[in-house]
Enzyme design. Structure first.
Site, PDB file in Angstrom:
ATOM      1  N   SER A 134       0.458  -6.378  -2.242  1.00 61.55           N
ATOM      2  CA  SER A 134      -0.325  -6.733  -1.062  1.00 61.55           C
ATOM      3  C   SER A 134      -0.511  -8.245  -0.962  1.00 61.55           C
ATOM      4  CB  SER A 134      -1.687  -6.042  -1.110  1.00 61.55           C
ATOM      5  OG  SER A 134      -2.441  -6.323   0.039  1.00 61.55           O
ATOM      6  N   SER A 184      -4.029  -4.067   5.141  1.00 63.51           N
ATOM      7  CA  SER A 184      -5.310  -4.209   4.454  1.00 63.51           C
ATOM      8  C   SER A 184      -5.048  -4.721   3.043  1.00 63.51           C
ATOM      9  CB  SER A 184      -6.045  -2.864   4.395  1.00 63.51           C
ATOM     10  OG  SER A 184      -7.313  -3.017   3.797  1.00 63.51           O
ATOM     11  N   GLU A 185      -5.910  -5.612   2.579  1.00 64.72           N
ATOM     12  CA  GLU A 185      -5.655  -6.301   1.316  1.00 64.72           C
ATOM     13  C   GLU A 185      -5.626  -5.374   0.114  1.00 64.72           C
ATOM     14  OE1 GLU A 185      -9.548  -8.238  -0.480  1.00 64.72           O
ATOM     15  OE2 GLU A 185      -9.425  -8.646   1.662  1.00 64.72           O
ATOM     16  N   ASN A 186      -6.240  -4.183   0.219  1.00 57.08           N
ATOM     17  CA  ASN A 186      -6.224  -3.263  -0.910  1.00 57.08           C
ATOM     18  C   ASN A 186      -4.884  -2.547  -1.074  1.00 57.08           C
ATOM     19  OD1 ASN A 186      -7.309  -2.079   1.582  1.00 57.08           O
ATOM     20  ND2 ASN A 186      -7.357  -0.160   0.465  1.00 57.08           N
TER      21      ASN A 186
END
Length: 221
Positions: A87, A45-47
């Protein structure tokens, strides 16, 4: 099963063993609940989380472990949590095999608009976020979306009208009505949903569709 989960479950059928897969917020993150049996993927996940599992159940969630958009997630052995810079090094470095994203519009050339909502005086919101990085950094892009807008107009277009997130980036489009593949020859209709017809899909699609001779009725949608 509701429409969003059907779309997510069909998107999960694109998982292949060993893939690193980014899941965007909304429908895409639900795909983590439907990993096919025997398939091992590393979800990102990008976070800033890597190697998570299905969505956490209410009462079993950890407020510090969540995906894009905030849904609580379960962790798997070896799960890593890190900052945004790390990330996006993963994303921009070409280490993501596939991303599943939502979209406002997609067209027959694979262009995608998934961030800009007009709210007057030539202004748009809320902001592109990490979509542009994922769309050019991932090796395969799957767009999950409803086939039409609330007013009934098609969201699968000949040409996107909203500002683009990326040009010619989408490989596969999955809606509640159909599965379509973007190819050099055009937009190929691969599957239609149960309870719909080819005529309905064509009527609700602004883009020109190439219908495969072996068109399938999906066993999930």
């Amino acid at each position: 099963m509701d429409m969003k989960n059907r779309i997510a479950k069909r998107a999960a059928q694109e998982f292949k063993d060993g893939m690193v897969v980014n899941l965007g917020f909304g429908v895409p993150v639900l795909a983590g609940n439907y990993i096919p049996e025997g398939v091992k993927v590393i979800l990102q996940s990008e976070n800033g989380i890597l190697n998570f599992g299905a969505n956490a159940k209410k009462g079993e969630d950890n407020p510090f472990i969540c995906g894009a958009g905030g849904p609580p997630l379960t962790t798997l052995p070896g799960c890593s949590i890190f900052d945004l810079a790390t990330s996006f090094l993963i994303i921009r470095g070409g280490h993501v095999d596939m991303t599943i994203l939502g979209a406002l519009e997609v067209d027959q050339e694979g262009n995608i608009a998934n961030w800009a909502i007009p709210y007057g005086n030539g202004k748009y919101g809320p902001g592109v976020g990490g979509a542009m990085d994922l769309l050019v950094g991932a090796k395969k892009v799957v767009a999950t979306m409803t086939h039409t807008a609330k007013d009934g107009s098609s969201k699968i277009l000949k040409k996107c009208a909203l500002p683009l997130s990326a040009a010619k980036a989408v490989n596969l489009i999955i809606t509640e009505l159909a599965v379509m593949e973007v190819t050099d020859k055009g937009l190929v209709l691969r599957e239609i949903a149960q309870g719909t017809t080819l005529e309905e899909v064509i009527k609700k699609t602004d883009a020109e569709l190439i219908v495969r001779e072996d068109l399938k009725v999906s066993d999930i949608l």
